[in-house]
Design a protein around this motif. Structure first.
Motif, PDB file in Angstrom:
ATOM      1  N   HIS A 259       0.827  -1.212   0.000  1.00 57.92           N
ATOM      2  CA  HIS A 259       0.000   0.000   0.000  1.00 57.92           C
ATOM      3  C   HIS A 259       0.859   1.260   0.000  1.00 57.92           C
ATOM      4  O   HIS A 259       0.416   2.326  -0.438  1.00 57.92           O
ATOM      5  CB  HIS A 259      -0.934   0.007   1.210  1.00 57.92           C
ATOM      6  CG  HIS A 259      -0.239   0.268   2.507  1.00 57.92           C
ATOM      7  ND1 HIS A 259       0.457  -0.715   3.189  1.00 57.92           N
ATOM      8  CD2 HIS A 259      -0.110   1.397   3.246  1.00 57.92           C
ATOM      9  CE1 HIS A 259       0.966  -0.205   4.293  1.00 57.92           C
ATOM     10  NE2 HIS A 259       0.636   1.076   4.357  1.00 57.92           N
ATOM     11  N   SER A 260       2.081   1.135   0.494  1.00 55.07           N
ATOM     12  CA  SER A 260       2.988   2.289   0.520  1.00 55.07           C
ATOM     13  C   SER A 260       3.412   2.696  -0.893  1.00 55.07           C
ATOM     14  O   SER A 260       3.924   3.800  -1.098  1.00 55.07           O
ATOM     15  CB  SER A 260       4.231   1.959   1.352  1.00 55.07           C
ATOM     16  OG  SER A 260       3.869   1.488   2.644  1.00 55.07           O
ATOM     17  N   TYR A 261       3.200   1.820  -1.857  1.00 56.33           N
ATOM     18  CA  TYR A 261       3.574   2.100  -3.248  1.00 56.33           C
ATOM     19  C   TYR A 261       2.330   2.326  -4.104  1.00 56.33           C
ATOM     20  O   TYR A 261       2.344   2.066  -5.314  1.00 56.33           O
ATOM     21  CB  TYR A 261       4.386   0.937  -3.816  1.00 56.33           C
ATOM     22  CG  TYR A 261       5.712   0.728  -3.140  1.00 56.33           C
ATOM     23  CD1 TYR A 261       6.871   1.346  -3.617  1.00 56.33           C
ATOM     24  CD2 TYR A 261       5.818  -0.077  -2.013  1.00 56.33           C
ATOM     25  CE1 TYR A 261       8.097   1.148  -2.996  1.00 56.33           C
ATOM     26  CE2 TYR A 261       7.030  -0.277  -1.383  1.00 56.33           C
ATOM     27  CZ  TYR A 261       8.162   0.344  -1.878  1.00 56.33           C
ATOM     28  OH  TYR A 261       9.378   0.161  -1.254  1.00 56.33           O
ATOM     29  N   ALA A 262       1.252   2.798  -3.493  1.00 55.46           N
ATOM     30  CA  ALA A 262      -0.007   2.997  -4.225  1.00 55.46           C
ATOM     31  C   ALA A 262       0.170   3.945  -5.403  1.00 55.46           C
ATOM     32  O   ALA A 262      -0.403   3.741  -6.480  1.00 55.46           O
ATOM     33  CB  ALA A 262      -1.082   3.510  -3.278  1.00 55.46           C
TER      34      ALA A 262
ATOM     35  N   PRO B 201      -0.969   5.601   1.413  1.00 55.46           N
ATOM     36  CA  PRO B 201       0.435   5.170   1.366  1.00 55.46           C
ATOM     37  C   PRO B 201       1.208   5.428   2.656  1.00 55.46           C
ATOM     38  O   PRO B 201       2.127   4.674   2.986  1.00 55.46           O
ATOM     39  CB  PRO B 201       1.000   5.994   0.201  1.00 55.46           C
ATOM     40  CG  PRO B 201      -0.179   6.270  -0.676  1.00 55.46           C
ATOM     41  CD  PRO B 201      -1.337   6.434   0.259  1.00 55.46           C
TER      42      PRO B 201
ATOM     43  N   THR C 272      -4.580  -1.989   5.096  1.00 56.24           N
ATOM     44  CA  THR C 272      -3.402  -2.030   4.224  1.00 56.24           C
ATOM     45  C   THR C 272      -3.472  -3.281   3.357  1.00 56.24           C
ATOM     46  O   THR C 272      -4.271  -4.192   3.608  1.00 56.24           O
ATOM     47  CB  THR C 272      -2.116  -2.041   5.052  1.00 56.24           C
ATOM     48  OG1 THR C 272      -2.103  -3.201   5.893  1.00 56.24           O
ATOM     49  CG2 THR C 272      -2.026  -0.787   5.923  1.00 56.24           C
TER      50      THR C 272
END
Length: 955
Positions: free
Chosen positions: A543-546, A761, A771
């Motif tokens: 999710h941090s790379y959405a 993110p 997430t």
């Protein structure tokens, strides 16, 4: 040729239509039996050969045997073939060599035949290594090595137990300190009691795949050097030392349990990792392994065999019953001229034999030809269904054809026996008076006796159909046995048609399991994504790379000929699902899975109140796919698309395979409701075990100490978790296409949410339950291969995320081929069953009406017209149809239930239902064939003269 034989041939020639229909019925039933047996035999032979070619013909393999164990096996009557090999010991490579090659070098000999043949069942005991260079060893000190050791210099730094005299090549010498490989208390491996040996390399063999009991594949951390067959063992000196191994081929053993017991009793060895049983081969040798899927297939085959035989018996019995009834006067006159009962009985059986001589060979040819045709168009399907074979050749086994012919002959004789007995019991007086053709049932006789001397009442048949209805009712009462024959043929025909539909339903779960995991709906290409490296303690996840994922999707829209069908993000959270929302069937399935798979530290999935405590899969759909799903379920879009108050949709479909091979298919949810989701904090030095019930009944989070696996800590959930409540507002009974690639139906339970509900993110995966860790994107492409290349090129420019591009064209094609193969099988089965059903009804009804030619002539002579005849026959046929359909549908329901129970052995959670389209087809077929049979019989009856019909004589 005797007089009775000529009499039989004349009778068959005179009744050409009945003879042709009977021959056709015999041929069809024989063809179906031959096709089924040939198909099974061909498939089994192909799979057996594939298994032996790729794994060997051995039944039991053991690498830890003593010389006395081998002697006991060789002396056993249950061992048909035996090959042995010796172990020369193991040497440890240097640390430097182990880093790039393997930790150990193990010396083994080529196998030596100790009993029987060197190729049991036409195949070697095991797949032997193939030389790529050099020659085979001829002595105990000559060896061949795996090809990846060519050019390597072992022990260059002077350390280790294996040293070469330079880069290894053919003719090189290798010095090895060979001893016994042991495992210490701390799990470390070592070589004890080493003895130094110098080995000469004679060649190199190709590395083999690690199939079951591959004695010469690269074992775990060990390369294998192979010396000549019959080489003495290089380790162990006592009789109790396990210096040998063996490939064993057995005979006369019918189950895996018997196989285990035999080997343990013969060698005295308990089951261990050193002893393997060739389960893949046992399946095709008829050695039962108890897996439910094979129970299902055998039970389905047994039910179909019963249906086929019952249909054949009905058709042939009815044909001979009608033949005997037609020739009642003939048999009576023959009896009056001195024919014995035995001769009369032989006349009918001779007729059966003549029909068998024509129908059975024709059926065998049709069955083999039909099987060859079906296999010819299904070769690709077989190759896609069973890896390792290019196709399945039709195996024409004389024993199989003989079995089909024998079964057909037995069916024919059994069907003709009762009419033959009836023919032998006809007396001359009864035959001339035809008292056997018209006989009151007991019920009709009682009614006639009670009405003696009173006026005749028309009854409801007469009131409804007039005088023809009254006559029809009297015919039905006075010829009950003939009516039962017609009703029985109709009932059998209904069973045949409905059984075809039930077979299609029984094969549907198998087809579904074959196709599952293939093409994601209409997608040609899918792209999956996850983070490059996963750190258990990091708050970062996919999710941090959405933003990067969104950029990839935006760029994919610019690829020519590519259309984005949908995207899905998958996450996981701990959850409490109320007991009222979980179906009883799903709860039972989940508890079975827990019992099979949970470790000692795992908590039950349900608390005392029946609430589900555990992980839940969360799938986030793109906006278009989400709105489409909401509309498909008939829900209010505004209520489900509010980003401030998202509602979830429960995926009400769960499919899983249990450890015993049973397939579970059930609906997880019983109702909608509110679910609590939790994100549990991580702790350094501990693995998170998830949500569980504490000693006081409260909710806690479990943690497993990574240094001490027996230590589990439980902390109050409120102290270590972030909780969010969410409403499950609707249930989806099917898996949306966009979720296929992620196998959503294998998750229990699973919730579907809009992508807008997913975490941002910047969110910490330990602080938000929304997430996600995986993503999947589905594309439609005009050129799937080109699209896959371009999408893969786009994915390479994104750091931190690993993408995997899948071209689904081949898997989709295989799914289509397998589906087509099953549909072809069902269609062929349906056509043959329908033909048997039509022949059965037509033969029975048409000939029973033709037998009444004299009766019709009498009715014509007293003034009954054509319309009156039609009403009379319509009344009779309505009675036949009503009784035949009632009995047939009841029997068909039993057959359908038996096939459902067979399927349920391997597929849990399947609901029973009748194949209603086939029920409708059966009803339509019965009515249509009744109409055609009556029309044909009336045409035959009208073609004759009234006077000639009344004067008709049997001879």
């Amino acid at each position: 040729m005797g007089i009775f034989t000529r009499f039989t041939l004349r009778s068959l020639a005179k009744n050409r239509v009945r003879t042709a229909v009977t021959v056709a019925g015999i041929a069809l039933s024989t063809a179906l039996l031959a096709a089924v047996l040939t198909s099974v035999g061909s498939m089994q032979a192909a799979l057996l050969q594939r298994t032996m070619d790729t794994e060997g013909s051995w039944h039991v393999f053991s690498s830890e045997l003593t010389a006395s164990d081998v002697s006991a096996l060789a002396e056993s009557d249950k061992v048909s073939d035996l090959a042995t090999f010796t172990k020369g010991g193991t040497a440890a490579l240097s640390e430097e060599d182990a880093n790039s090659l393997s930790d150990f070098l193990t010396l083994k000999s080529m196998p030596t035949v100790a009993k029987g043949s060197d190729e049991p069942m036409g195949a070697p005991y095991a797949v032997m290594p193939e030389l790529v260079e050099g020659g085979m060893p001829q002595t105990a000190d000559e060896v061949i090595l795996p090809d990846y050791l060519k050019g390597e210099t072992l022990g260059a730094d002077g350390s280790g137990g294996v040293r070469s005299d330079g880069p290894i090549a053919v003719g090189s010498s290798v010095t090895a300190d060979l001893g016994v490989r042991t495992l210490g208390d701390g799990g470390e491996e070592a070589v004890v009691d080493p003895r130094t040996r110098t080995l000469v390399v004679t060649g190199f063999y190709e590395r083999q795949p690690p199939f079951l009991a591959n004695n010469y594949a690269v074992a775990t951390y060990s390369s294998v050097a192979i010396n000549a067959a019959g080489s003495p063992a290089g380790i162990g000196e006592g009789e109790d030392d396990a210096t040998m191994g063996a490939y064993v081929v057995t005979r006369g053993i019918g189950s895996v349990e018997e196989m285990h017991a035999f080997f343990q009793d013969t060698t005295g060895l308990p089951d261990s990792d050193a002893t393997l049983y060739h389960g893949n081969l046992f399946t095709y040798l008829g050695i039962s392994d108890g897996r439910p899927i094979w129970g299902t297939l055998w039970m389905v085959a047994a039910v179909l065999a019963v249906v086929i035989v019952a249909a054949s018996v009905s058709l042939i019995y009815n044909s001979f019953a009608i033949s005997v009834a037609e020739r009642t006067r003939q048999f009576g006159l023959l009896a009056s001229l001195g024919a014995s009962r035995r001769q009369l009985r032989r006349t009918v059986l001779a007729e059966a034999l003549v029909l068998d001589l024509v129908g059975v060979p024709l059926g065998l040819v049709l069955g083999v030809a039909g099987t060859a045709g079906a296999f010819a168009v299904s070769q690709e399907a077989f190759a896609s269904f069973v890896s390792g074979i290019e196709g399945v050749p039709v195996r024409v086994d004389p024993l199989v054809l003989a079995a089909a012919a024998a079964l057909s002959l037995a069916t024919l004789v059994a069907s003709a026996w009762a009419p033959a007995l009836r023919a032998s019991r006809v007396s001359a007086v009864d035959a001339i008076r035809q008292t056997q053709d018209v006989r009151l049932s007991k019920r009709a006789a009682r009614r006639a006796s009670a009405r003696e001397g009173t006026s005749v009442k028309l009854g409801w048949h007469g009131r409804l159909f007039g005088l023809p209805g009254f006559v029809a009712h009297r015919n039905l009462s006075r010829s009950a046995s003939r009516g039962r024959t017609v009703v029985a043929s109709l009932a059998v025909s209904v069973v045949l048609i409905v059984a075809t539909g039930s077979l299609a339903d029984a094969l549907a779960p198998i087809s579904d399991r074959v196709g599952r995991g293939g093409a994601a709906g209409q997608a040609d290409v899918t792209v999956s994504a996850h983070v490059d490296t996963y750190d258990r303690g990091s708050a970062v996840d996919l999710h941090s790379y959405a933003l990067e994922l969104d950029r990839f999707l935006e760029q994919s829209r610019g690829v020519e000929g590519v259309e984005l069908l949908g995207s899905t993000r998958q996450g996981q959270a701990e959850a409490v699902v109320p007991a009222s929302m979980i179906s009883p069937e799903a709860k039972e399935a989940r508890e079975r899975i827990d019992a099979e798979r949970n470790g000692a530290y795992s908590a039950p999935s349900f608390n005392a109140q029946g609430d589900y405590l555990g992980s839940v899969a969360l799938f986030y759909l793109d906006d278009a796919s989400w709105r489409s799903l909401v509309a498909e379920l008939g829900q209010d879009e505004a209520a489900f698309c509010d980003p401030r108050n998202p509602r979830a949709i429960g995926l009400n479909m769960f499919q899983e395979t249990l450890m015993d091979g049973t397939y579970v298919s059930t609906e997880p949810f019983a109702a909608t409701g509110d679910v609590d989701l939790f994100a549990i904090e991580g702790r350094e030095g501990f693995s998170t075990l998830g949500l569980r019930e504490g000693p006081d009944g409260g909710l806690v989070a479990g943690y497993l100490d990574t240094e001490d696996p027996e230590r589990i800590e439980a902390l109050p959930l409120d102290d270590v978790a972030t909780g969010v409540g969410i409403e499950v507002g609707a249930l989806a009974d099917g898996e949306p296409d966009v979720l296929n690639a992620l196998g959503a139906s294998s998750q229990f339970p699973a919730l579907i949410l809009p992508e807008s509900a997913a975490a941002a993110p910047a969110d910490d995966r330990f602080a938000s339950p929304f997430t996600y860790s995986f993503a999947s994107f589905s594309f439609k492409a005009a050129d799937h291969a080109k699209a896959a290349e371009e999408l893969e090129a786009l994915a390479e420019g994104i750091d931190g995320v690993s993408f995997f591009v899948s071209d689904l064209e081949e898997s989709a094609r295989q799914d289509r081929l397998m589906t087509q193969a099953i549909q072809l099988f069902v269609m062929c089965f349906s056509v043959i069953m329908a033909l048997i059903a039509v022949a059965n009804v037509f033969n029975t009804l048409a000939n029973s009406i033709i037998l009444r030619t004299r009766e019709f002539a009498v009715l014509k002579s007293v003034g009954m017209g054509g319309r009156a005849f039609a009403r009379m026959l319509a009344c009779e046929c309505a009675s036949y149809a009503a009784r035949g359909l009632a009995i047939g549908l009841a029997a068909a329901a039993v057959v359908a239930w038996a096939l459902h129970q067979a399927t349920a052995l391997a597929f849990e959670g399947l609901a029973f239902s009748l194949p209603w389209p086939y029920v409708g087809a059966a009803v339509g077929m019965v009515l249509a064939v009744l109409a055609l049979s009556v029309a044909y019989a009336l045409a035959r009856a009208r073609a004759g003269s009234i006077v000639e019909a009344l004067r008709a004589d049997a001879i």
